[in-house]
Design a protein around this motif. Structure first.
Motif, PDB file in Angstrom:
ATOM      1  N   ASP A 196      73.939 -64.172   7.775  1.00  0.00           N
ATOM      2  CA  ASP A 196      73.470 -64.712   6.470  1.00  0.00           C
ATOM      3  C   ASP A 196      74.300 -64.186   5.313  1.00  0.00           C
ATOM      4  O   ASP A 196      74.519 -63.090   5.036  1.00  0.00           O
ATOM      5  CB  ASP A 196      71.929 -64.380   6.309  1.00  0.00           C
ATOM      6  CG  ASP A 196      71.217 -64.928   5.359  1.00  0.00           C
ATOM      7  OD1 ASP A 196      71.957 -65.193   4.234  1.00  0.00           O
ATOM      8  OD2 ASP A 196      69.964 -64.924   5.077  1.00  0.00           O
TER       9      ASP A 196
ATOM     10  N   VAL B 222      70.110 -69.848  -0.119  1.00  0.00           N
ATOM     11  CA  VAL B 222      71.433 -69.921   0.269  1.00  0.00           C
ATOM     12  C   VAL B 222      72.474 -70.273  -0.777  1.00  0.00           C
ATOM     13  O   VAL B 222      73.391 -69.528  -1.050  1.00  0.00           O
ATOM     14  CB  VAL B 222      71.738 -70.977   1.402  1.00  0.00           C
ATOM     15  CG1 VAL B 222      73.058 -71.162   1.705  1.00  0.00           C
ATOM     16  CG2 VAL B 222      70.839 -70.480   2.542  1.00  0.00           C
TER      17      VAL B 222
ATOM     18  N   LEU C  36      76.602 -68.839   9.959  1.00  0.00           N
ATOM     19  CA  LEU C  36      75.729 -68.538  10.781  1.00  0.00           C
ATOM     20  C   LEU C  36      76.059 -68.518  12.279  1.00  0.00           C
ATOM     21  O   LEU C  36      75.382 -68.017  13.132  1.00  0.00           O
ATOM     22  CB  LEU C  36      74.502 -69.634  10.578  1.00  0.00           C
ATOM     23  CG  LEU C  36      73.745 -69.293   9.227  1.00  0.00           C
ATOM     24  CD1 LEU C  36      72.735 -70.330   8.800  1.00  0.00           C
ATOM     25  CD2 LEU C  36      73.212 -67.767   9.231  1.00  0.00           C
TER      26      LEU C  36
END
Lengths: 318, 318
Positions: A50, A89, A34
């Protein structure tokens, strides 16, 4: 040729980048994070975005990629606080990365090497004093549960020949430099790092808590060893309990006292935290690792040496 | 009030529906499957569609739902042949269902009971002759890997209080009626069922292969027991190795000979299949189940009895 490092702008990612730069070679090192990588070498390219974003993945991973070192993750504390972010994530990001690697591998001579990090947090419930490689993961935390999912996915993608995966269940890293992070184990660095710089720190767990620890450089050595191992030296189950050192929190504090003196030791205040004690207390304090040591993985010799490494790397006069 | 049965139109789903109808109660029984339920009771409502389709899920699971029995899956053979389909149904379908249950639970007094089926296929590699509850899943098949993922997700959703999950690792079901299915273990019913009806059948594995078996009705009894157990009778790890009976393939064939005579026995032809032998051979033949038997789960007494059950239910003169 390139090696992609997800979480490349993070602490471990920075060390991995540095170690790869140091050992030479011609591969481009792609940091996918990021934030951009702090490294300024012309060999380092930062892709910012991302992990679960297809465009970002295509920018980072392509036909030139030979390996991926997947470090990006929402850590244990953050995962416990935000389940959905951890899913996004840790699970969906990893899946997107695995799919991208599968696509690229399909056109390559051999499947991409895919080094993924997992954690002793995959273990929970009652564990034996020394955990064998066949011990079940029965996670007691979101981070542990989703890392256990990642382990299964990387292993299965490897079995299918989609990637050539190697999953490293890392010990708790100590002593990390910098600031506390969202890991439940953040104190395992904080109770050493802060007092050595004259700052107060809180110990949230009982002193008889056993920790399975690795110095940062040792962890990086082991990650790169996992990257280098030929596939025939890996078992069919690609998940490895990476060697560490068993140290009680009490021993850690004694070492702090020896290195930093009574002043440093007195800066650590006991403030029991039930949430952190529950999470960290469910992690094993020791593993059977003879098999991995025989295959060239390494571990630290003493906690004093680990503290010394931190002092030399981050506190010594320039 | 309603109980949702995914895979409700399948074999096990039909038996579960029947058992729930037989024990009375007022809940609507919602069959969620790609085909409508064969049951004609006014208590049964069929929702036809894909598990991962949000509209379908909303039609099936709502504020009136008190429990979900999740049986829908792509089986072991089908999963090995089509990884992506197995991911879509077994992982993404289950996640969509868990998310729907979480949403509904958030507005309810207690989280929805969520009974999920898993399988001994989660085990792979070298396993001990009797597998304890703490043995690691190191799957050797896509089905096993993705079921192991499902186990972790249901357990974690339970730990977070999103659902009240119970995962049943079912033994191989034998004797299933009907036609062969895509499970690698399909032969475990076929070598009995086909010869008893005068049809040839193939045995693809060595006769000393040990199978962990459950008759269909016994499996359903155990699934409903898992549904009924109060949460306080479950451990913090919600995955259970459901009791079965250890039977060698040789013993199965001997039983066939006793029940169906030499004619039936002679209809089974050995035709080794390396793929099926590899998958089935990686599954354990026995588990430690004393703890579950104490908590009210049951198992069959003999394979002869299991064959007898099949004969009575499906072959006896009307």
């Amino acid at each position: 040729m390139s090696i992609v490092i997800t979480g490349g702008a993070g602490f471990l990612g920075g060390l991995v980048t540095e170690a790869l730069l140091e050992r030479g070679g011609e591969e481009e090192l792609v940091s996918l994070d990021l934030a951009p990588s702090a490294h300024t070498s012309p060999r380092v390219r930062s892709v910012v975005g991302d992990l679960a974003d297809q465009g970002v993945l295509e920018e980072a991973v392509g036909p030139e990629t030979t390996a991926i070192i997947h470090l990006a993750a929402v850590l244990s504390g953050g995962s416990e606080d935000d389940f959905d972010l951890s899913m996004h994530v840790n699970v969906d990001g990893t899946r997107a990365l695995l799919e991208r690697a599968r696509t690229v591998s399909a056109g390559a001579d051999a499947p991409l090497r895919f080094v993924a990090t997992s954690s002793l947090a995959v273990f929970g419930g009652e564990v034996p004093s020394v955990v064998p490689s066949s011990w079940a993961t029965q996670p007691d935390s979101t981070y542990g549960a989703l890392k256990a999912v990642v382990e299964l996915l990387v292993n299965e993608y490897s079995r299918k020949g989609f990637v050539d995966g190697r999953v490293c269940r890392l010990p708790t890293i100590s002593v990390r430099p910098g600031r506390p992070n969202s890991a439940a184990s953040s104190f395992a660095s904080g109770i050493i790092r802060e007092p050595l710089q004259g700052v107060e720190s809180v110990c949230p767990v009982p002193h008889d808590t056993l920790m399975w620890l690795s110095a940062p450089r040792t962890a990086v050595t082991n990650l790169l060893h996992a990257l280098d191992l030929p596939p025939e030296d890996l078992g069919s189950w690609r998940v490895m309990n990476i060697p560490g050192l068993t140290v009680s929190v009490g021993e850690m504090l004694e070492t702090l006292g020896r290195v930093g003196g009574d002043v440093a030791r007195s800066l650590v205040r006991d403030e029991p935290d039930a949430r952190i004690t529950a999470i960290v207390g469910s992690w094993p304090g020791a593993f059977e690792v003879d098999d991995l040591l025989e295959r060239g993985f390494v571990r630290d010799e003493s906690f004093a040496q680990m503290v010394q490494e931190y002092v030399e790397d981050h506190l010594a006069a320039p």
